[in-house]
Enzyme design. Structure first.
Site, short mmCIF file in Angstrom:
data_model
loop_
_atom_site.label_atom_id
_atom_site.label_comp_id
_atom_site.label_asym_id
_atom_site.label_seq_id
_atom_site.Cartn_x
_atom_site.Cartn_y
_atom_site.Cartn_z
N ASN A 110 0.83 -1.20 0.00
CA ASN A 110 0.00 0.00 0.00
C ASN A 110 0.87 1.25 0.00
O ASN A 110 1.96 1.26 0.57
CB ASN A 110 -0.95 0.00 1.21
CG ASN A 110 -0.40 0.73 2.40
OD1 ASN A 110 -0.47 1.96 2.50
ND2 ASN A 110 0.19 -0.02 3.34
N PHE A 114 -1.80 8.22 4.35
CA PHE A 114 -2.59 8.85 5.42
C PHE A 114 -3.85 9.53 4.85
O PHE A 114 -4.18 10.67 5.22
CB PHE A 114 -1.76 9.87 6.20
CG PHE A 114 -0.71 9.31 7.10
CD1 PHE A 114 -0.61 7.95 7.35
CD2 PHE A 114 0.23 10.16 7.71
CE1 PHE A 114 0.37 7.45 8.20
CE2 PHE A 114 1.21 9.66 8.56
CZ PHE A 114 1.29 8.29 8.79
N SER A 174 5.39 5.19 8.88
CA SER A 174 4.80 4.90 7.58
C SER A 174 5.80 5.25 6.49
O SER A 174 6.42 6.33 6.53
CB SER A 174 3.52 5.70 7.37
OG SER A 174 3.09 5.59 6.03
N ASN A 176 4.95 5.95 3.51
CA ASN A 176 4.18 6.59 2.43
C ASN A 176 3.97 8.09 2.60
O ASN A 176 3.24 8.69 1.83
CB ASN A 176 2.82 5.88 2.29
CG ASN A 176 2.99 4.41 1.98
OD1 ASN A 176 3.83 4.03 1.17
ND2 ASN A 176 2.20 3.57 2.64
N THR A 177 4.58 8.68 3.63
CA THR A 177 4.62 10.13 3.79
C THR A 177 6.06 10.56 3.72
O THR A 177 6.91 10.09 4.48
CB THR A 177 3.99 10.55 5.14
OG1 THR A 177 2.61 10.19 5.15
CG2 THR A 177 4.12 12.04 5.37
N LYS A 216 4.95 3.78 17.24
CA LYS A 216 4.96 2.75 16.20
C LYS A 216 6.19 2.89 15.33
O LYS A 216 6.43 3.94 14.74
CB LYS A 216 3.69 2.83 15.34
CG LYS A 216 3.56 1.64 14.38
CD LYS A 216 2.16 1.53 13.82
CE LYS A 216 2.01 0.25 12.99
NZ LYS A 216 0.62 0.04 12.53
#
Length: 343
Positions: A110, A114, A174, A176-177, A216
């Site tokens: 993925n 966010f 994450s 993805n940022t 996390k």
């Protein structure tokens, strides 16, 4: 039953299937049919971060980003629910397509970014829920907030969700940022945790309620980085750590056509690496704070491995996509069996 439905769901693109599944679950819940369809696991209390979890199997962040389906998801038998990641302002996330199945490997890639309706919308959803169990709220930063000002977004998120959460998860891992994982660096993390801990203490005094913080982290950390993070978690008296997020590596899926898609890989290919990080983290922490293990759990055996590596609780997400709700009960039973053997 899920094994019969899954081929139909997998005939849709993954993001469409995600919404269809949650809408169908919500309808089933509203019709009062879930108790007939879902067998709840036996109560197996675990006290972690000062909270009593009815069982040690939770839902990982990402499935219900906006808290739209808390009651229906809780009815599946989870011991706790984590919603988000939520950011201060609503944002669309990355362009579609941004979610890809790797069924041959039981994996998912993925690059959602966010996507969420913003923290205020999430809070309104939480206010409407009937759920009174353990609710984690996972917070992040907006994509257009410069990384040097990331703490501002996390502080906004912490203040807004504080009275609505059983615990707050800080997502700095994450992939993805852009540049987000820089916050795992020693200096950056030290500065961020300093501010978050100070704010937590202020909010605890203000509301007369102590809400634990859990950080996390990514699976793509080397041993020295894991030790540094463990040291900082203890120094700042952070209440828990969630290990791990998705991975940027493609180990074990290089032969699959979609392995070239950018984003974080989850599911079975992540399992061993996540477990290894948990083990290293547990060794470095020596019980100073609890670990919530997540990453590639697709069976009761996988759950047990996470507990044996040092996790106090586990979370599932991708495993739910491939196995369905039966995985929850299977994991609870496997962990309970492990605990009985060790007594």
């Amino acid at each position: 039953m899920y094994s019969l439905i899954r081929p139909l769901l997998f005939s849709f693109n993954p993001e469409t299937a995600h919404h269809i599944t949650l809408d169908a679950l919500q309808l089933t819940y509203r019709l009062g049919l879930l108790p007939q369809l879902i067998k709840h696991p036996a109560v197996n209390p675990h006290k972690v971060m000062g909270l009593t979890f009815p069982n040690p199997v939770g839902l990982a962040a990402g499935l219900d980003k906006n808290g739209d389906h808390i009651d229906a998801l809780a009815a599946l038998g989870f011991g706790f629910i984590e919603i988000g990641t939520v950011t201060p302002r609503a944002q669309e996330g990355n362009p579609k397509p941004r979610l890809f199945r790797l069924p041959e490997a039981q994996g998912i890639i993925n690059r959602m970014g966010f996507n969420n309706h913003g923290v205020d919308a999430l809070i309104e959803n939480v206010k409407r829920t009937n759920y009174r169990g353990i609710l984690g709220i996972n917070i992040g930063k907006n994509f257009d907030t410069p990384i040097e000002h990331a703490a501002t977004d996390y502080l906004i998120g912490l203040r807004r969700v504080y009275t609505h959460a059983s615990y707050v998860a800080i997502n700095i891992s994450s992939p993805n940022t852009k540049n987000l994982r820089q916050l795992q660096g020693s200096d950056e993390l030290d500065a961020l945790l300093t501010q978050l801990k100070a704010e937590q203490e202020k909010l605890a005094d203000l509301y007369g309620k102590y809400v634990p913080l859990a950080l996390k982290i990514a699976p793509d950390l080397d041993s020295e980085q894991i030790r540094q993070i463990a040291t900082l978690l203890q120094r700042h008296r952070i209440d828990g750590v969630i290990a791990t997020n998705t991975t940027l590596t493609r180990t074990g899926v290089e032969h699959l056509a979609q392995h070239t898609e950018t984003g974080g890989l989850s599911g079975a290919p992540l399992c061993d690496r996540s477990t290894a990080v948990i083990h290293e983290l547990a060794t470095a922490l020596q019980g100073a704070l609890p670990i919530i293990g997540v990453g590639g759990i697709l069976s009761g055996e996988d759950a047990v491995e996470k507990i044996q590596a040092g996790a106090a609780l586990i979370q599932i997400y991708s495993g739910l996509i491939y196995r369905g709700p039966e995985l929850i009960n299977e994991c609870v039973k496997a962990i309970r069996h492990l605990q009985r053997r060790e007594k």
